[in-house]
Write a protein that holds these residues in place. Structure first.
Motif, PDB file in Angstrom:
ATOM      1  N   ASP A   1     -23.428 132.227 -21.509  1.00 28.18           N
ATOM      2  CA  ASP A   1     -24.686 131.937 -22.192  1.00 28.18           C
ATOM      3  C   ASP A   1     -25.905 132.196 -21.309  1.00 28.18           C
ATOM      4  N   GLN A   2     -25.665 132.767 -20.095  1.00 23.94           N
ATOM      5  CA  GLN A   2     -26.735 133.132 -19.181  1.00 23.94           C
ATOM      6  C   GLN A   2     -27.566 131.930 -18.729  1.00 23.94           C
ATOM      7  N   THR A   3     -26.999 130.723 -18.765  1.00 23.03           N
ATOM      8  CA  THR A   3     -27.680 129.560 -18.208  1.00 23.03           C
ATOM      9  C   THR A   3     -27.345 129.455 -16.738  1.00 23.03           C
ATOM     10  N   GLU A   4     -28.169 128.732 -15.994  1.00 16.88           N
ATOM     11  CA  GLU A   4     -27.976 128.622 -14.560  1.00 16.88           C
ATOM     12  C   GLU A   4     -27.748 127.176 -14.151  1.00 16.88           C
ATOM     13  N   GLU A   5     -27.003 127.013 -13.080  1.00 11.63           N
ATOM     14  CA  GLU A   5     -26.685 125.689 -12.563  1.00 11.63           C
ATOM     15  C   GLU A   5     -26.652 125.807 -11.042  1.00 11.63           C
ATOM     16  N   THR A   6     -27.086 124.772 -10.348  1.00 16.50           N
ATOM     17  CA  THR A   6     -27.046 124.786  -8.897  1.00 16.50           C
ATOM     18  C   THR A   6     -25.996 123.809  -8.413  1.00 16.50           C
ATOM     19  N   VAL A   7     -25.226 124.216  -7.402  1.00 19.92           N
ATOM     20  CA  VAL A   7     -24.182 123.377  -6.829  1.00 19.92           C
ATOM     21  C   VAL A   7     -24.385 123.331  -5.318  1.00 19.92           C
ATOM     22  N   SER A   8     -24.489 122.162  -4.780  1.00 20.91           N
ATOM     23  CA  SER A   8     -24.637 122.025  -3.340  1.00 20.91           C
ATOM     24  C   SER A   8     -23.354 122.455  -2.649  1.00 20.91           C
ATOM     25  N   SER A   9     -23.486 123.304  -1.625  1.00 21.75           N
ATOM     26  CA  SER A   9     -22.295 123.757  -0.906  1.00 21.75           C
ATOM     27  C   SER A   9     -21.623 122.607  -0.176  1.00 21.75           C
ATOM     28  N   ASN A  10     -22.380 121.552   0.098  1.00 25.48           N
ATOM     29  CA  ASN A  10     -21.786 120.392   0.775  1.00 25.48           C
ATOM     30  C   ASN A  10     -20.806 119.642  -0.112  1.00 25.48           C
ATOM     31  N   SER A  11     -20.920 119.832  -1.431  1.00 23.35           N
ATOM     32  CA  SER A  11     -20.036 119.119  -2.350  1.00 23.35           C
ATOM     33  C   SER A  11     -18.740 119.869  -2.609  1.00 23.35           C
ATOM     34  N   VAL A  12     -18.636 121.122  -2.150  1.00 23.07           N
ATOM     35  CA  VAL A  12     -17.443 121.935  -2.372  1.00 23.07           C
ATOM     36  C   VAL A  12     -16.371 121.577  -1.343  1.00 23.07           C
ATOM     37  N   LYS A  13     -15.131 121.365  -1.819  1.00 22.70           N
ATOM     38  CA  LYS A  13     -13.985 121.093  -0.954  1.00 22.70           C
ATOM     39  C   LYS A  13     -13.077 122.315  -0.931  1.00 22.70           C
TER      40      LYS A  13
ATOM     41  N   LEU B   1      -0.480 120.554  -8.508  1.00 22.98           N
ATOM     42  CA  LEU B   1      -0.959 119.171  -8.521  1.00 22.98           C
ATOM     43  C   LEU B   1      -2.435 119.110  -8.139  1.00 22.98           C
ATOM     44  N   LEU B   2      -2.816 119.799  -7.071  1.00 21.29           N
ATOM     45  CA  LEU B   2      -4.218 119.795  -6.651  1.00 21.29           C
ATOM     46  C   LEU B   2      -5.110 120.467  -7.692  1.00 21.29           C
ATOM     47  N   GLU B   3      -4.559 121.455  -8.371  1.00 17.71           N
ATOM     48  CA  GLU B   3      -5.338 122.179  -9.376  1.00 17.71           C
ATOM     49  C   GLU B   3      -5.774 121.282 -10.531  1.00 17.71           C
ATOM     50  N   GLN B   4      -5.079 120.156 -10.726  1.00 19.24           N
ATOM     51  CA  GLN B   4      -5.425 119.262 -11.831  1.00 19.24           C
ATOM     52  C   GLN B   4      -6.750 118.550 -11.609  1.00 19.24           C
ATOM     53  N   SER B   5      -7.265 118.627 -10.397  1.00 13.92           N
ATOM     54  CA  SER B   5      -8.585 118.047 -10.125  1.00 13.92           C
ATOM     55  C   SER B   5      -9.643 118.754 -10.965  1.00 13.92           C
TER      56      SER B   5
ATOM     57  N   VAL C   1       1.320 108.786  -2.822  1.00 10.44           N
ATOM     58  CA  VAL C   1       1.044 109.847  -1.857  1.00 10.44           C
ATOM     59  C   VAL C   1      -0.054 110.773  -2.371  1.00 10.44           C
ATOM     60  N   THR C   2      -0.116 110.981  -3.691  1.00  6.26           N
ATOM     61  CA  THR C   2      -1.198 111.793  -4.246  1.00  6.26           C
ATOM     62  C   THR C   2      -2.546 111.152  -3.984  1.00  6.26           C
ATOM     63  N   LYS C   3      -2.610 109.823  -4.064  1.00  4.80           N
ATOM     64  CA  LYS C   3      -3.879 109.149  -3.744  1.00  4.80           C
ATOM     65  C   LYS C   3      -4.280 109.430  -2.302  1.00  4.80           C
ATOM     66  N   LYS C   4      -3.329 109.342  -1.392  1.00  4.69           N
ATOM     67  CA  LYS C   4      -3.612 109.656   0.009  1.00  4.69           C
ATOM     68  C   LYS C   4      -4.064 111.110   0.170  1.00  4.69           C
ATOM     69  N   LEU C   5      -3.386 111.998  -0.538  1.00  2.17           N
ATOM     70  CA  LEU C   5      -3.698 113.421  -0.455  1.00  2.17           C
ATOM     71  C   LEU C   5      -5.121 113.695  -0.943  1.00  2.17           C
ATOM     72  N   PHE C   6      -5.469 113.132  -2.090  1.00  2.00           N
ATOM     73  CA  PHE C   6      -6.801 113.348  -2.646  1.00  2.00           C
ATOM     74  C   PHE C   6      -7.868 112.655  -1.808  1.00  2.00           C
TER      75      PHE C   6
ATOM     76  N   ILE D   1      -8.583 114.944   1.116  1.00  2.00           N
ATOM     77  CA  ILE D   1      -9.383 116.105   0.729  1.00  2.00           C
ATOM     78  C   ILE D   1     -10.810 115.695   0.384  1.00  2.00           C
ATOM     79  N   GLY D   2     -10.954 114.498  -0.184  1.00  2.00           N
ATOM     80  CA  GLY D   2     -12.278 114.018  -0.556  1.00  2.00           C
ATOM     81  C   GLY D   2     -12.612 114.229  -2.016  1.00  2.00           C
ATOM     82  N   VAL D   3     -11.575 114.220  -2.875  1.00  2.00           N
ATOM     83  CA  VAL D   3     -11.792 114.342  -4.315  1.00  2.00           C
ATOM     84  C   VAL D   3     -11.102 113.163  -5.003  1.00  2.00           C
ATOM     85  N   PRO D   4     -11.604 112.736  -6.162  1.00  2.00           N
ATOM     86  CA  PRO D   4     -11.002 111.587  -6.844  1.00  2.00           C
ATOM     87  C   PRO D   4      -9.687 111.937  -7.523  1.00  2.00           C
ATOM     88  N   ARG D   5      -8.801 110.969  -7.570  1.00  3.96           N
ATOM     89  CA  ARG D   5      -7.546 111.111  -8.322  1.00  3.96           C
ATOM     90  C   ARG D   5      -7.821 110.645  -9.741  1.00  3.96           C
ATOM     91  N   THR D   6      -8.083 111.567 -10.627  1.00  7.64           N
ATOM     92  CA  THR D   6      -8.535 111.255 -11.981  1.00  7.64           C
ATOM     93  C   THR D   6      -7.364 110.927 -12.903  1.00  7.64           C
TER      94      THR D   6
END
Length: 443
Positions: A100-112, A130-134, A330-335, A338-343
């Protein structure tokens, strides 16, 4: 009427021209097909080792010699960088949505960014899935595979300037391999090779499917269709690469070049690895296979532990058996590492695909399985004599890992007797020990 001599000369001339056409054109056609369709190249002979073979590295019988091997392997690395220009990354990436040609900004600091350093049949596909489910993730499946195809089959790769580049040898591409991870995990696709994106292993991540539908099998269409996965990558907060062709001595250079990355060393019982190789009909010689697998794992463990001392916040070892025994905990420890939530999405996937009552699918499936049952299949499927052969070759590995040898057939079959401890004292990088104790009974 032409004389017989003239007729013979004309025939010789036509024959020579025909042979010239065959010699010049046929190899070009074969090159074209093997480049665009690498899967049609004849398979290796049954006597060859698996694709992660490092047969040029000699067996090391003593642990004290490991450092010499590490130093020698480092010397093999070619430090010549690729000549492509790479645009300097900014702290904020500007992302274009091509739908749709819209733009969004993402801070590089938030990328894992995550690399899973694994072994063939070590549970790496399941761990990557498993990690891909994030939320907002992208998963690169074996990105080093096209490089290996290139140097093993003598096929040059094609960059985005439509220039061909020869991958000369296994031992001389350390800088090139590191740069590939740097570019992929930073979404700088045009600094890599078009061939990388023709490898349909990436379709393990369903977000690649529209790209493959667009590109077909035509390398010239990669440019036209690249925006599809470019947009997926640019908007992703978690970028994962799973590789069985990476060695631990390469990790230090990757950490220096990509300071915001996390590297997870995935280990699995060599008896389970060899049993899984047997199920997919690899040439099966338990002793020979164990000699290769266990020496590679032992060298990687020793080197990775040295790397962990330098980069404790960016490296961790994960035992597949620990994950299989307690997927939720162990998935909780893994996530957390990495610094991402276990949703909820992650936990539902675990419940369906790691805690199922029955295991379904073939040996390549990661769905509808019980991971604990899968991790113990070798105890029922291998013959005791084969396990004895494996144990005889893996004694040095057992000394530096959490695995035990099998004493007799009864112990091998008894489910109450374990052959693994996830608190191996030598492995200080062990994810299970480092953060907090696993939640008892969390499922």
């Amino acid at each position: 009427m032409p004389s017989p001599r003239k007729i013979s000369r004309r025939f010789a001339c036509v024959l020579a021209m025909s042979l010239t056409v065959i010699i010049l054109i046929l190899p070009a056609q074969l090159f074209e097909y093997s480049t665009y369709f690498p899967n049609i190249t004849p398979k290796a002979s049954q006597s060859s080792l698996p694709e992660n073979n490092l047969s040029q590295i000699k067996y090391v019988p003593k642990l004290t010699n490991a450092q010499k091997i590490i130093d020698k392997e480092k010397e093999m690395e070619d430090i010549t960088p690729i000549s492509e220009k790479v645009t300097k990354a900014s702290n904020v990436q500007k992302i274009i949505n091509y739908d749709d040609q819209t733009e969004e900004t993402v801070s590089s600091n938030s990328v894992k960014k995550v690399i899973i350093l694994a072994y063939m049949r070590s549970g790496s596909s399941m761990t990557g899935k498993l990690l891909e489910q994030s939320d907002n993730s992208i998963y690169f499946f074996e990105p080093l595979r096209p490089l290996q195809w290139s140097y093993s089959r003598k096929i040059p790769l094609i960059d985005f300037n439509n220039k061909t580049r020869k991958i000369v040898s296994k031992g001389g591409n350390g800088e090139r391999r590191t740069k590939l991870f740097e570019d992929l995990l930073s979404c700088k696709f045009r600094s890599t090779y078009k061939d990388i994106f023709l490898d349909r292993g990436h379709a393990s991540d369903h977000r690649f499917l529209p790209f493959y539908k667009c590109v077909g099998k035509k390398i010239h269409k990669v440019d036209e269709c690249l925006h599809i996965i470019q947009n997926v990558c640019d908007t992703s907060r978690l970028r994962i690469a799973k590789v069985i062709r990476l060695r631990a001595f390469e990790v230090v250079n990757i950490l220096k070049k990509i300071p915001d990355i996390k590297v997870i060393h995935l280990l699995r019982d060599p008896r389970a690895i060899i049993n899984s190789l047997k199920q997919i009909r690899f040439r099966f010689d338990a002793k020979e296979r164990a000699n290769f697998v266990c020496n590679l794992m032992r060298r990687n463990i020793i080197t990775f532990e040295k790397t962990f001392e330098l980069y404790p916040k960016q490296t961790a070892t994960l035992f597949f058996e620990s994950l299989a025994k307690n997927p939720m905990g162990v998935t909780k420890k893994l996530f957390d590492f990495i610094g991402v939530p276990r949703t909820d999405t992650v936990m539902k996937w675990i419940t369906k695909n790691m805690l199922a009552n029955i295991s379904s699918g073939g040996p390549f499936s990661v769905y509808n399985r019980n991971s604990l049952v899968v991790s113990n299949k070798w105890r029922q499927q291998l013959k005791f004599k084969d396990v004895e052969s494996i144990d005889s070759q893996c004694y040095d590995l057992y000394n530096v890992s959490g695995y035990f040898d099998v004493m007799n057939p009864e112990n091998m079959k008894d489910p109450n007797i374990v052959h693994f401890r996830d608190d191996a004292p030598f492995i200080k990088s062990n994810l299970v020990d480092r953060i907090e104790e696993i939640e008892n009974g969390e499922h």
